[in-house]
Write a protein that holds these residues in place. Structure first.
Motif, PDB file in Angstrom:
ATOM      1  N   SER A 139     -43.244   0.470 -36.192  1.00 13.20           N
ATOM      2  CA  SER A 139     -43.102   0.327 -34.740  1.00 13.20           C
ATOM      3  C   SER A 139     -41.619   0.438 -34.418  1.00 13.20           C
ATOM      4  O   SER A 139     -40.762   0.237 -35.293  1.00 13.20           O
ATOM      5  CB  SER A 139     -43.638  -1.033 -34.287  1.00 13.20           C
ATOM      6  N   THR A 140     -41.305   0.744 -33.190  1.00 15.34           N
ATOM      7  CA  THR A 140     -39.900   0.860 -32.775  1.00 15.34           C
ATOM      8  C   THR A 140     -39.156  -0.451 -33.030  1.00 15.34           C
ATOM      9  O   THR A 140     -38.034  -0.450 -33.542  1.00 15.34           O
ATOM     10  CB  THR A 140     -39.821   1.227 -31.276  1.00 15.34           C
ATOM     11  N   GLU A 141     -39.813  -1.557 -32.705  1.00  7.26           N
ATOM     12  CA  GLU A 141     -39.193  -2.878 -32.893  1.00  7.26           C
ATOM     13  C   GLU A 141     -38.900  -3.150 -34.368  1.00  7.26           C
ATOM     14  O   GLU A 141     -37.811  -3.599 -34.727  1.00  7.26           O
ATOM     15  CB  GLU A 141     -40.122  -3.962 -32.342  1.00  7.26           C
ATOM     16  N   GLU A 144     -36.034  -0.998 -35.755  1.00 11.77           N
ATOM     17  CA  GLU A 144     -34.727  -1.544 -35.383  1.00 11.77           C
ATOM     18  C   GLU A 144     -34.348  -2.717 -36.282  1.00 11.77           C
ATOM     19  O   GLU A 144     -33.199  -2.839 -36.711  1.00 11.77           O
ATOM     20  CB  GLU A 144     -34.725  -1.974 -33.909  1.00 11.77           C
ATOM     21  N   LYS A 145     -35.327  -3.576 -36.592  1.00  9.09           N
ATOM     22  CA  LYS A 145     -35.065  -4.707 -37.488  1.00  9.09           C
ATOM     23  C   LYS A 145     -34.667  -4.224 -38.877  1.00  9.09           C
ATOM     24  O   LYS A 145     -33.761  -4.776 -39.495  1.00  9.09           O
ATOM     25  CB  LYS A 145     -36.299  -5.617 -37.600  1.00  9.09           C
TER      26      LYS A 145
END
Length: 165
Positions: A139-141, A144-145
């Protein structure tokens, strides 16, 4: 109803079970439990999520999403203890989850996090796990993590190497 109001459908589950459950109702109940399980995972209510994904298997025994999430939940619960032995068990479970969803990078992210919890000086294993996560679906989230973690681990590795020069 399973998508828009999964809690409402689950509240009717006992009544539906007492009538002869049609295949369509079984699928709807499985979907409702799956949706609630996913909501509970987001809220980090792993015990509640585990109950719902287990219920999915009552209606759809071979549901790979439910099986994947049950394994991930067990791994998260083990990783959450911080116990070294249980961290190794969690890593093993994350690898088991990979066998169910080999294109999903999420387990690799948590493998990297587990390696960090074991001792954040084994940079190769940690970075390799994060890089593998990035090469797969995220996922995009979560992407990023992973990128933040790679940066933090790389910086720590560099500081440690520079310190010992």
């Amino acid at each position: 109803m399973a998508i828009e109001s999964p809690y409402e459908l689950i509240s009717l589950e006992d009544s539906l079970i007492n009538t002869d459950l049609s295949k369509k109702n079984q699928e709807a109940l499985a979907l409702a439990h799956k949706n609630i399980g996913l909501i509970k995972i987001i809220k980090k209510d792993y015990i509640g999520a585990k109950v719902h994904f287990s219920n999915v298997l009552n209606y759809s025994y071979n549901d790979s999403i439910a099986r994947y999430n049950l394994i991930m939940i067990d791994a998260h619960l083990l990783r959450g203890t911080g116990n070294k032995e249980k961290l190794w068990d969690a890593i093993e479970l994350y690898y088991k989850a990979i066998r169910i969803q080999p294109l999903n990078g999420e387990p690799y992210f948590f493998i990297g996090k587990s390696y960090q919890s074991l001792g954040n000086k084994d940079f190769d294993l940690i970075l390799e796990s994060y890089q593998k996560a990035l090469s797969l679906q995220l996922s995009t989230e979560l992407k990023e993590k992973v990128e933040v973690e790679i940066s933090l681990v790389s910086d720590r590795e560099k500081k440690l190497k520079d310190f010992w020069k």
